[in-house]
Design an enzyme around this catalytic site. Structure first.
Site, PDB file in Angstrom:
ATOM      1  N   TYR A 142      38.706  39.174  39.642  1.00 56.80           N
ATOM      2  CA  TYR A 142      39.495  39.298  40.872  1.00 56.80           C
ATOM      3  C   TYR A 142      39.329  40.702  41.415  1.00 56.80           C
ATOM      4  O   TYR A 142      39.750  41.671  40.786  1.00 56.80           O
ATOM      5  CB  TYR A 142      40.954  38.972  40.544  1.00 56.80           C
ATOM      6  CG  TYR A 142      41.936  38.972  41.694  1.00 56.80           C
ATOM      7  CD1 TYR A 142      41.557  39.191  43.012  1.00 56.80           C
ATOM      8  CD2 TYR A 142      43.289  38.735  41.451  1.00 56.80           C
ATOM      9  CE1 TYR A 142      42.472  39.182  44.046  1.00 56.80           C
ATOM     10  CE2 TYR A 142      44.216  38.719  42.469  1.00 56.80           C
ATOM     11  CZ  TYR A 142      43.808  38.952  43.760  1.00 56.80           C
ATOM     12  OH  TYR A 142      44.733  38.939  44.777  1.00 56.80           O
ATOM     13  N   LYS A 170      36.905  36.272  42.785  1.00 60.35           N
ATOM     14  CA  LYS A 170      37.850  36.153  43.895  1.00 60.35           C
ATOM     15  C   LYS A 170      37.758  37.452  44.684  1.00 60.35           C
ATOM     16  O   LYS A 170      38.157  38.510  44.226  1.00 60.35           O
ATOM     17  CB  LYS A 170      39.271  35.921  43.389  1.00 60.35           C
ATOM     18  CG  LYS A 170      40.306  35.850  44.518  1.00 60.35           C
ATOM     19  CD  LYS A 170      41.717  35.668  43.986  1.00 60.35           C
ATOM     20  CE  LYS A 170      42.730  35.706  45.129  1.00 60.35           C
ATOM     21  NZ  LYS A 170      44.131  35.562  44.648  1.00 60.35           N
TER      22      LYS A 170
END
Length: 303
Positions: A142, A170
């Site tokens: 992320y 992400k």
């Protein structure tokens, strides 16, 4: 179902509470309501849910609550979708602990920030993700440079992508130019749009998933947007997307959890309050969210 693929619309499921003076901050997790919400998201076309992300207020939970939240999502979704559990932690040992718990409990994958609370260097970031990946589940790293102060740049992601079990990123920098650069530098790494207000742009550049916030409010319409974008139906996708972007922009603001929960309240879902450090929206922000949501709902014909 290919559970090595963490793409599609995976919703960072917001967490409902009920008032309880004995609970932290006077708010107890409502696990039954959370299970119902997770099922509702999948039934409305989303591929899965992501418990224990920032939107799920993981950092405000006790360890016992955090594990039970993940288990609740896994049980609620069953065989009908995927669960990508947040395993964020200040250090590699904490993040690996949560990744091992997610594997034990039956999650399909994990979402992991770089070390939280510490501006890690390149070697420390790599060691962090190696530890998480050792749990054996597919890992979506992320990139949120705003909150972690660590930027997983395309060249760093090219190194991270060499770690076994790291399958996706992400991407929350807001810079859609990165989608193509990541695909060039790390062609085996799936790029997942992490910010709602650049999702269409990211999908058109080759992102294969959306780790989503505002689909907590309108999941069916969000799933439709994803389908149109990935099918290359740009005119239809833009017509659906443009009226939603003002609301989607709240996903990238400090008050995103409160804003999304207010949006849920507006459509009859269980949004409700947040635990500290998140407080209630200011009157000005509340009215802005209501106005942006109102325009979105009017365009969707549900106002």
């Amino acid at each position: 179902m290919n559970t090595r693929d963490l793409g599609g619309v995976v919703v960072a499921a917001a967490l409902p509470y009920r008032e309880d003076d004995r609970a932290p901050a006077g708010l107890a997790v409502d696990y039954d309501a959370y299970a119902e919400h997770c099922r509702w998201l999948v039934e409305n076309g989303c591929r899965g849910v992501g418990p224990n992300g920032s939107l799920g207020e993981y950092s405000s939970l006790t360890d016992e609550e955090r594990r039970r939240v993940a288990r609740t999502a896994i049980e609620a979704v069953g065989d009908d979708g995927i669960v990508v559990a947040g395993v964020h932690g200040p250090g590699a040992h904490q993040a690996r602990y949560w990744a091992e718990a997610a594997a034990e409990d039956g999650a399909h994958g994990v979402l992991c920030l770089p070390p939280t609370l510490y501006r890690a260097n390149r070697g420390e970031v790599l060691a962090h993700f190696e530890a998480v990946a050792s749990a054996g589940l597919p890992v979506m790293v992320y990139n949120n440079p705003f909150d972690t102060k660590v930027d997983l740049t395309p060249d760093l992601l090219a190194e991270i992508a060499q770690i076994d079990n790291v399958v996706a990123v992400k991407e929350f920098s807001g810079d859609v130019r990165r989608v193509l650069e990541i695909r060039e530098r790390a062609p085996g790494l799936a790029v997942i749009s992490g910010a709602d207000d650049v999702v269409l742009e990211s999908l058109l550049m080759g992102a294969t998933g959306w780790f989503a916030g505002f689909p907590n409010v309108f999941p069916a319409e969000s799933a439709r947007l994803f389908e149109l974008a990935t099918a290359g139906k740009l005119d239809e996708a833009r017509a659906l997307y443009e009226p939603l972007v003002a609301a989607f922009r709240w996903d990238s603001r400090t008050e995103f959890v409160q804003a999304i929960k207010l949006g849920m309240d507006m459509v009859g879902r269980r949004g409700g309050p947040c635990r500290p450090p998140r407080g209630p929206l200011s009157d000005i922000h509340r009215e802005q969210v209501r106005a942006d949501m109102g325009r979105a709902l009017a365009a969707l014909g549900v106002a």
